[in-house]
Design an enzyme around this catalytic site. Structure first.
Site, PDB file in Angstrom:
ATOM      1  N   SER A  51     -43.667  13.304 -59.494  1.00 19.39           N
ATOM      2  CA  SER A  51     -42.878  13.883 -58.412  1.00 19.39           C
ATOM      3  C   SER A  51     -43.566  15.063 -57.733  1.00 19.39           C
ATOM      4  O   SER A  51     -43.303  15.347 -56.565  1.00 19.39           O
ATOM      5  CB  SER A  51     -41.513  14.333 -58.950  1.00 19.39           C
ATOM      6  N   GLY A  85     -41.014  10.688 -61.545  1.00 20.92           N
ATOM      7  CA  GLY A  85     -40.670  10.247 -62.887  1.00 20.92           C
ATOM      8  C   GLY A  85     -41.788   9.530 -63.615  1.00 20.92           C
ATOM      9  O   GLY A  85     -41.610   9.135 -64.775  1.00 20.92           O
ATOM     10  N   ASN A 114     -43.937  14.717 -67.052  1.00 16.34           N
ATOM     11  CA  ASN A 114     -42.811  13.961 -67.606  1.00 16.34           C
ATOM     12  C   ASN A 114     -43.030  13.596 -69.071  1.00 16.34           C
ATOM     13  O   ASN A 114     -42.077  13.533 -69.848  1.00 16.34           O
ATOM     14  CB  ASN A 114     -42.574  12.698 -66.772  1.00 16.34           C
ATOM     15  N   ASP A 195     -33.983  23.427 -59.053  1.00 19.71           N
ATOM     16  CA  ASP A 195     -34.127  22.914 -60.416  1.00 19.71           C
ATOM     17  C   ASP A 195     -35.192  23.664 -61.214  1.00 19.71           C
ATOM     18  O   ASP A 195     -35.316  23.486 -62.428  1.00 19.71           O
ATOM     19  CB  ASP A 195     -34.441  21.409 -60.405  1.00 19.71           C
ATOM     20  N   HIS A 198     -39.565  21.661 -59.353  1.00 24.94           N
ATOM     21  CA  HIS A 198     -40.267  21.108 -58.199  1.00 24.94           C
ATOM     22  C   HIS A 198     -40.477  22.171 -57.112  1.00 24.94           C
ATOM     23  O   HIS A 198     -39.563  22.926 -56.803  1.00 24.94           O
ATOM     24  CB  HIS A 198     -39.486  19.921 -57.625  1.00 24.94           C
TER      25      HIS A 198
END
Length: 232
Positions: A51, A85, A114, A195, A198
């Site tokens: 991502s 992801g 991830n 979040d 990111h």
């Protein structure tokens, strides 16, 4: 019948020699036209990421990969195969087909975040990354590693072991390495999305500037003329 028995053979060989000469002259312009086009084709850069390279949460054309293509213009072709992801295992499974499809000169490996968030054993992560490095090199591509840090959710020892994989791979395979993709970004709240994982659109030029010093020499070595493709 006049002449020696060998005259017919000599006449045939003479005609063949003249025909070969003319064929060579006809073929030369074709070689002259096609060879430079192949030699001067811009290098292809394949980016295998998650991502962080897929412009998660922002407009795609504002992501650092899109900014890279804008900076390069026609000096190189950028193929963004990043998926939000994505894990090192997923990347390793997809990479062979992408190498065959795009025939890149340079592969950027931006994976691991991830894996770390899911607690994948560092040894397995390292094996997946090593596989991608070796497959890329076998296909004739150079590799640039883009490292990432992870939160200490599983303890500092795990974090150190995981992030140490990038340095070890860089040393073992003699690869250029960007130690931390989000350097000068991750600790600045104004450059991170809510979040906390990111980066925002405003952070993307900084990310590109972090990658550029390691990527530019690879591009130049593969024929890209970057004199006019400096930093924005």
């Amino acid at each position: 019948m006049t002449g020696f028995p060998g005259d017919g053979v000599r006449t045939f060989l003479g005609r063949m020699a003249r025909a070969t000469h003319w064929l060579a002259l006809l073929a030369f312009p074709l070689w002259l036209v096609t060879a430079p086009a192949t030699a001067n084709a811009p290098p292809v850069v394949l980016i295998m990421g998650d991502s962080l390279s897929a412009a998660y949460g922002i407009e795609a054309d504002r992501g650092w990969v899109s900014l890279l293509q804008q900076r390069l213009g026609g000096k190189a072709k950028v193929v963004n195969a990043s998926i939000s992801g994505e894990t090192s295992s997923g990347g390793a499974n997809r990479l062979p087909d992408l190498l065959g499809q795009h025939e890149p000169n340079i592969v950027l490996l931006e994976l691991g975040g991830n894996d770390g968030l899911r607690g994948l054993p560092p040894g397995q992560f390292e094996a997946n990354m090593a596989d991608m490095i070796e497959v890329s090199r076998k296909a004739g591509a150079e590799v640039l590693l883009l490292g990432i840090d992870i939160p200490p959710n599983y303890g500092q020892a795990y974090r150190d072991a995981f992030t140490g994989v990038y340095r070890r791979l860089a040393d073992d395979y003699d690869l250029p390495l960007v130690p931390f993709l989000l350097d000068n970004v991750a600790l600045k709240d104004e450059l991170m999305q809510d979040d906390g994982i990111h980066p925002t659109a405003e952070a993307q030029p900084t990310i590109l500037d972090t990658v550029w010093p390691k990527l530019a020499p690879l591009l130049e070595a593969n024929g890209a003329e970057l004199a006019e493709a400096g930093q924005d």
